[in-house]
Design a protein around this motif. Structure first.
Motif, PDB file in Angstrom:
ATOM      1  N   GLU A 398       0.826  -1.210   0.000  1.00  0.00           N
ATOM      2  CA  GLU A 398       0.000   0.000   0.000  1.00  0.00           C
ATOM      3  C   GLU A 398       0.865   1.267   0.000  1.00  0.00           C
ATOM      4  OE1 GLU A 398      -3.332   0.781   0.037  1.00  0.00           O
ATOM      5  OE2 GLU A 398      -3.684  -1.285  -0.582  1.00  0.00           O
ATOM      6  N   ILE A 399       1.912   1.262   0.780  1.00  0.00           N
ATOM      7  CA  ILE A 399       2.736   2.472   0.940  1.00  0.00           C
ATOM      8  C   ILE A 399       3.748   2.619  -0.200  1.00  0.00           C
ATOM      9  CG2 ILE A 399       4.477   3.596   2.402  1.00  0.00           C
ATOM     10  CD1 ILE A 399       3.001   2.398   4.827  1.00  0.00           C
ATOM     11  N   VAL A 400       4.445   1.541  -0.518  1.00  0.00           N
ATOM     12  CA  VAL A 400       5.510   1.605  -1.522  1.00  0.00           C
ATOM     13  C   VAL A 400       4.954   1.500  -2.936  1.00  0.00           C
ATOM     14  CG1 VAL A 400       7.658   0.530  -2.323  1.00  0.00           C
ATOM     15  CG2 VAL A 400       7.172   0.668   0.119  1.00  0.00           C
ATOM     16  N   GLY A 401       3.843   0.820  -3.084  1.00  0.00           N
ATOM     17  CA  GLY A 401       3.247   0.706  -4.409  1.00  0.00           C
ATOM     18  C   GLY A 401       3.625  -0.558  -5.142  1.00  0.00           C
ATOM     19  N   GLN A 402       4.375  -1.450  -4.483  1.00  0.00           N
ATOM     20  CA  GLN A 402       4.728  -2.741  -5.053  1.00  0.00           C
ATOM     21  C   GLN A 402       5.042  -3.696  -3.918  1.00  0.00           C
ATOM     22  OE1 GLN A 402       9.107  -0.962  -6.186  1.00  0.00           O
ATOM     23  NE2 GLN A 402       8.382  -2.594  -7.473  1.00  0.00           N
ATOM     24  N   THR A 403       5.024  -4.993  -4.209  1.00  0.00           N
ATOM     25  CA  THR A 403       5.307  -5.955  -3.145  1.00  0.00           C
ATOM     26  C   THR A 403       6.766  -5.862  -2.711  1.00  0.00           C
ATOM     27  OG1 THR A 403       5.970  -7.718  -4.657  1.00  0.00           O
ATOM     28  CG2 THR A 403       3.603  -7.526  -4.147  1.00  0.00           C
ATOM     29  N   TYR A 404       7.021  -6.388  -1.518  1.00  0.00           N
ATOM     30  CA  TYR A 404       8.393  -6.388  -1.008  1.00  0.00           C
ATOM     31  C   TYR A 404       9.303  -7.161  -1.959  1.00  0.00           C
ATOM     32  CZ  TYR A 404      12.460  -7.794   1.668  1.00  0.00           C
ATOM     33  OH  TYR A 404      13.752  -8.038   2.051  1.00  0.00           O
ATOM     34  N   THR A 405       8.826  -8.301  -2.486  1.00  0.00           N
ATOM     35  CA  THR A 405       9.630  -9.125  -3.394  1.00  0.00           C
ATOM     36  C   THR A 405       9.988  -8.355  -4.660  1.00  0.00           C
ATOM     37  OG1 THR A 405       8.593 -11.135  -2.559  1.00  0.00           O
ATOM     38  CG2 THR A 405       9.739 -11.280  -4.674  1.00  0.00           C
ATOM     39  N   ASP A 406       9.015  -7.662  -5.229  1.00  0.00           N
ATOM     40  CA  ASP A 406       9.273  -6.880  -6.450  1.00  0.00           C
ATOM     41  C   ASP A 406      10.234  -5.727  -6.169  1.00  0.00           C
ATOM     42  OD1 ASP A 406       7.640  -8.510  -7.910  1.00  0.00           O
ATOM     43  OD2 ASP A 406       5.886  -7.203  -7.792  1.00  0.00           O
ATOM     44  N   TYR A 407      10.042  -5.077  -5.015  1.00  0.00           N
ATOM     45  CA  TYR A 407      10.924  -3.967  -4.654  1.00  0.00           C
ATOM     46  C   TYR A 407      12.357  -4.455  -4.484  1.00  0.00           C
ATOM     47  CZ  TYR A 407      13.134  -0.262  -1.941  1.00  0.00           C
ATOM     48  OH  TYR A 407      14.008   0.703  -1.490  1.00  0.00           O
ATOM     49  N   LEU A 408      12.520  -5.587  -3.765  1.00  0.00           N
ATOM     50  CA  LEU A 408      13.858  -6.120  -3.527  1.00  0.00           C
ATOM     51  C   LEU A 408      14.542  -6.492  -4.842  1.00  0.00           C
ATOM     52  CD1 LEU A 408      15.952  -6.981  -1.418  1.00  0.00           C
ATOM     53  CD2 LEU A 408      14.866  -9.236  -1.386  1.00  0.00           C
ATOM     54  N   ARG A 409      13.789  -7.123  -5.752  1.00  0.00           N
ATOM     55  CA  ARG A 409      14.356  -7.494  -7.046  1.00  0.00           C
ATOM     56  C   ARG A 409      14.793  -6.231  -7.814  1.00  0.00           C
ATOM     57  NH1 ARG A 409      10.108  -9.258  -9.394  1.00  0.00           N
ATOM     58  NH2 ARG A 409      10.203 -11.367  -8.510  1.00  0.00           N
ATOM     59  N   GLU A 410      13.987  -5.198  -7.751  1.00  0.00           N
ATOM     60  CA  GLU A 410      14.296  -3.962  -8.476  1.00  0.00           C
ATOM     61  C   GLU A 410      15.570  -3.312  -7.971  1.00  0.00           C
ATOM     62  OE1 GLU A 410      12.331   0.403  -8.531  1.00  0.00           O
ATOM     63  OE2 GLU A 410      11.012  -1.192  -9.277  1.00  0.00           O
ATOM     64  N   ILE A 411      15.708  -3.197  -6.643  1.00  0.00           N
ATOM     65  CA  ILE A 411      16.908  -2.525  -6.129  1.00  0.00           C
ATOM     66  C   ILE A 411      18.163  -3.383  -6.359  1.00  0.00           C
ATOM     67  CG2 ILE A 411      15.611  -1.182  -4.437  1.00  0.00           C
ATOM     68  CD1 ILE A 411      16.686  -3.072  -2.249  1.00  0.00           C
ATOM     69  N   ARG A 412      17.991  -4.715  -6.382  1.00  0.00           N
ATOM     70  CA  ARG A 412      19.134  -5.586  -6.662  1.00  0.00           C
ATOM     71  C   ARG A 412      19.602  -5.430  -8.115  1.00  0.00           C
ATOM     72  NH1 ARG A 412      17.375 -11.226  -3.532  1.00  0.00           N
ATOM     73  NH2 ARG A 412      18.321 -10.677  -1.506  1.00  0.00           N
ATOM     74  N   ILE A 413      18.663  -5.360  -9.039  1.00  0.00           N
ATOM     75  CA  ILE A 413      19.024  -5.156 -10.449  1.00  0.00           C
ATOM     76  C   ILE A 413      19.699  -3.806 -10.635  1.00  0.00           C
ATOM     77  CG2 ILE A 413      18.097  -4.847 -12.781  1.00  0.00           C
ATOM     78  CD1 ILE A 413      18.127  -7.741 -11.883  1.00  0.00           C
ATOM     79  N   GLU A 414      19.172  -2.775  -9.965  1.00  0.00           N
ATOM     80  CA  GLU A 414      19.772  -1.433 -10.085  1.00  0.00           C
ATOM     81  C   GLU A 414      21.178  -1.404  -9.509  1.00  0.00           C
ATOM     82  OE1 GLU A 414      18.638   1.248 -11.726  1.00  0.00           O
ATOM     83  OE2 GLU A 414      17.089  -0.161 -12.418  1.00  0.00           O
ATOM     84  N   ARG A 415      21.382  -2.101  -8.380  1.00  0.00           N
ATOM     85  CA  ARG A 415      22.726  -2.144  -7.779  1.00  0.00           C
ATOM     86  C   ARG A 415      23.675  -2.908  -8.699  1.00  0.00           C
ATOM     87  NH1 ARG A 415      24.222  -2.038  -2.375  1.00  0.00           N
ATOM     88  NH2 ARG A 415      22.390  -0.683  -2.154  1.00  0.00           N
ATOM     89  N   ALA A 416      23.182  -3.963  -9.321  1.00  0.00           N
ATOM     90  CA  ALA A 416      24.016  -4.728 -10.257  1.00  0.00           C
ATOM     91  C   ALA A 416      24.435  -3.847 -11.436  1.00  0.00           C
ATOM     92  CB  ALA A 416      23.256  -5.954 -10.751  1.00  0.00           C
ATOM     93  N   LYS A 417      23.539  -3.026 -11.925  1.00  0.00           N
ATOM     94  CA  LYS A 417      23.870  -2.113 -13.015  1.00  0.00           C
ATOM     95  C   LYS A 417      25.005  -1.169 -12.607  1.00  0.00           C
ATOM     96  CE  LYS A 417      19.332  -1.737 -15.276  1.00  0.00           C
ATOM     97  NZ  LYS A 417      18.220  -0.785 -15.563  1.00  0.00           N
ATOM     98  N   GLU A 418      24.936  -0.693 -11.370  1.00  0.00           N
ATOM     99  CA  GLU A 418      25.990   0.207 -10.879  1.00  0.00           C
ATOM    100  C   GLU A 418      27.344  -0.497 -10.893  1.00  0.00           C
ATOM    101  OE1 GLU A 418      25.134   1.938  -7.113  1.00  0.00           O
ATOM    102  OE2 GLU A 418      23.106   2.550  -7.674  1.00  0.00           O
ATOM    103  N   TYR A 419      27.380  -1.736 -10.387  1.00  0.00           N
ATOM    104  CA  TYR A 419      28.632  -2.503 -10.380  1.00  0.00           C
ATOM    105  C   TYR A 419      29.146  -2.724 -11.806  1.00  0.00           C
ATOM    106  CZ  TYR A 419      28.161  -3.738  -5.400  1.00  0.00           C
ATOM    107  OH  TYR A 419      28.084  -3.706  -4.029  1.00  0.00           O
ATOM    108  N   LEU A 420      28.241  -3.049 -12.727  1.00  0.00           N
ATOM    109  CA  LEU A 420      28.643  -3.311 -14.111  1.00  0.00           C
ATOM    110  C   LEU A 420      29.186  -2.052 -14.781  1.00  0.00           C
ATOM    111  CD1 LEU A 420      25.633  -5.580 -15.131  1.00  0.00           C
ATOM    112  CD2 LEU A 420      28.034  -6.298 -15.028  1.00  0.00           C
ATOM    113  N   ARG A 421      28.599  -0.919 -14.466  1.00  0.00           N
ATOM    114  CA  ARG A 421      29.058   0.344 -15.062  1.00  0.00           C
ATOM    115  C   ARG A 421      30.374   0.824 -14.477  1.00  0.00           C
ATOM    116  NH1 ARG A 421      23.517   1.954 -14.481  1.00  0.00           N
ATOM    117  NH2 ARG A 421      24.107   3.034 -12.560  1.00  0.00           N
ATOM    118  N   ASN A 422      30.547   0.609 -13.181  1.00  0.00           N
ATOM    119  CA  ASN A 422      31.652   1.273 -12.481  1.00  0.00           C
ATOM    120  C   ASN A 422      32.760   0.359 -11.984  1.00  0.00           C
ATOM    121  OD1 ASN A 422      30.209   3.781 -12.688  1.00  0.00           O
ATOM    122  ND2 ASN A 422      28.914   3.111 -10.989  1.00  0.00           N
ATOM    123  N   SER A 423      32.704  -0.928 -12.335  1.00  0.00           N
ATOM    124  CA  SER A 423      33.778  -1.831 -11.890  1.00  0.00           C
ATOM    125  C   SER A 423      34.040  -2.880 -12.961  1.00  0.00           C
ATOM    126  CB  SER A 423      33.388  -2.520 -10.569  1.00  0.00           C
ATOM    127  OG  SER A 423      32.475  -3.579 -10.811  1.00  0.00           O
TER     128      SER A 423
END
Length: 462
Positions: A398-423
């Protein structure tokens, strides 16, 4: 207005120059004429002159002799010589003595008047600037106090001052002017002049104390360095004139925030406690200001935070929370923080949950960010924030607008992108760092959400 004295033993030359040259178009006015050097000196004793234009070959006193006397008695006067082409060696001598330019009498034709005067004005400006810098260098090293005027609107073309406000001031850099011996009445005059300007243009008048033992280079580094960081935090629009101890500036300049401090600070601002508790908000603002991050780094730091806030409240925000590219002072930055806090408070009232529940969900978001490399389930996170698993899942969506599982997957993919770009770390290493021990599963998941494999993404991103 540049006041000009013309000296030449030929009357027709003097009258021709006075009558036909477009003096006023170049901010000049002929205030006198003389037929020889002695008469010129007599005129200078009782009249103000900025520019002397003199012939070189004259009876009674030559142009070279006149230049020598003027340089001794009236060093502020700039000199241009009149000559014929055959006087080239004489001209060279005049330039060595201090003339800024020469005018060949054969140039005095109507179509060349503008070129001649334009060249002279430009050379006068250059010479005047050089003199001011030399005077500045001497006075700065003798000064016990330096009064500095800073513009806080360097990114705006309108940030310009009337010349009358900068009398006897030296320019240290773009948007920085200083006085080595400013009088109290001059300070008042500057402050009154600034108060009458456009209120959206901000300036700070700072008095630097305890400059003894500092050379000019060190002092200029001090006032330029203060502009880059200290001024941002010290500026208070309610205090148009402030006193700063140079020793305090130098101590603060050496302070650097540790990477670990930034991580902890980010965790606090990602939690929700500061939104509802005034005391916590005040303490966090104080801690943040005490770190005295360079303004550009502070802005970047909050860019990443606004991304998280926008993701968290994307479903109910009327429009994204944004931070300006340029904030001129901590005063304005803190106002932005307060306004942002009120926006979040308002949007949180649109959900049927208490402040405590909002705070718990924000803590869960922070934990998900902190423990991104660990396989935390919704139930485990719910226990850490003291909520039942089912109620936590309901509130989170209700508050975040997506399930905890979907949110966790999203931030993990975004963090992976950062590692791929910068390391240049391996895909297996990155996979483990974002919570996936199986590299193949991670790669398949990454492709589903990004459209390419991790190895391909690394090749195509800049």
């Amino acid at each position: 207005m540049i006041r000009v004295l013309i000296v030449d033993d030929e009357k027709i030359v003097r009258k021709g120059m006075i009558s036909f040259m477009p003096w006023e178009e170049f901010g000049m006015s002929v205030v006198g004429e003389a037929s020889n050097g002695e008469k010129a000196l007599e005129f200078l004793e009782t009249n103000k002159v900025d520019l002397l234009i003199t012939d070189l070959s004259m009876p009674v006193m030559s142009g070279i002799e006149l230049m020598g006397e003027v340089s001794k008695k009236f060093p502020h006067i700039q000199i241009v010589v009149l000559t014929l082409h055959q006087d080239f060696e004489y001209v060279q001598q005049a330039l060595r003595v201090g003339a800024i330019d020469y005018i060949a009498k054969t140039e005095l034709e109507k179509e060349q008047f503008e070129d001649v005067l334009s060249r002279i004005v430009s050379l006068m400006d250059q010479k005047d600037s050089l003199k001011r810098n030399l005077i500045s260098e001497e006075k700065v090293e003798e000064a016990n106090e330096l009064v500095v005027l800073y513009s806080l609107n360097l990114q705006r073309d309108e940030a310009k001052l009337e010349p009358t406000l900068l009398k006897r001031a030296f320019e240290a850099d773009i948007g920085i002017w200083y006085w080595t011996d400013i009088l109290e009445k001059e300070k008042v005059s500057v402050l009154e002049g600034l108060s009458k300007m456009d209120p959206t243009l901000e300036y700070a008048l700072i008095s630097f104390q305890d400059l003894k033992g500092m050379d000019r280079k060190s002092i200029l580094q001090l006032i330029r360095g203060y502009q880059k960081s200290g001024l941002f935090y010290d500026f208070d629009p309610s205090l148009p004139f402030q006193v700063v101890q140079s020793e305090d500036v130098l101590v603060k300049k050496d302070k650097r925030e540790a990477k670990q401090d930034l991580i902890k600070m980010k965790e606090k601002w990602l939690s929700g406690e500061w939104i509802y508790d005034d005391t916590v908000f005040a303490r966090m603002c104080y801690e943040l200001k005490s770190m005295r991050m360079p303004p550009i780094r502070l802005t970047r730091f909050f860019y990443s935070l606004t991304d998280e806030w926008n993701r968290l409240y994307s479903r109910i925000l009327p429009e994204p929370i944004i931070i300006e590219d340029f904030l001129s002072s901590w005063f304005h930055f803190e106002k932005w923080l307060r306004d942002t806090r009120e926006i979040i408070k308002v949007i949180n009232t649109k959900t049927p949950f208490s402040d405590e529940i909002h705070d718990s969900i924000m803590k869960a978001v922070t934990l998900a960010q902190q423990m991104i490399d660990q396989p935390l389930t919704a139930g485990e996170i719910a226990r850490k924030v003291n909520m039942s698993s089912s109620y936590f899942s309901q509130c989170f969506k209700e508050i975040v607008g997506q399930t905890y599982t979907d949110y966790l997957r999203e931030i993990r993919i975004e963090r992976a992108k950062e590692y791929l770009r910068n390391s240049s770390k391996t895909i297996q290493w990155i996979s483990e760092k974002v919570g996936y021990n199986d590299e193949k599963y991670f790669s398949r998941l990454f492709r589903e959400h990004v459209g390419v494999l991790p190895s391909e993404y690394r090749k195509i991103v800049p």
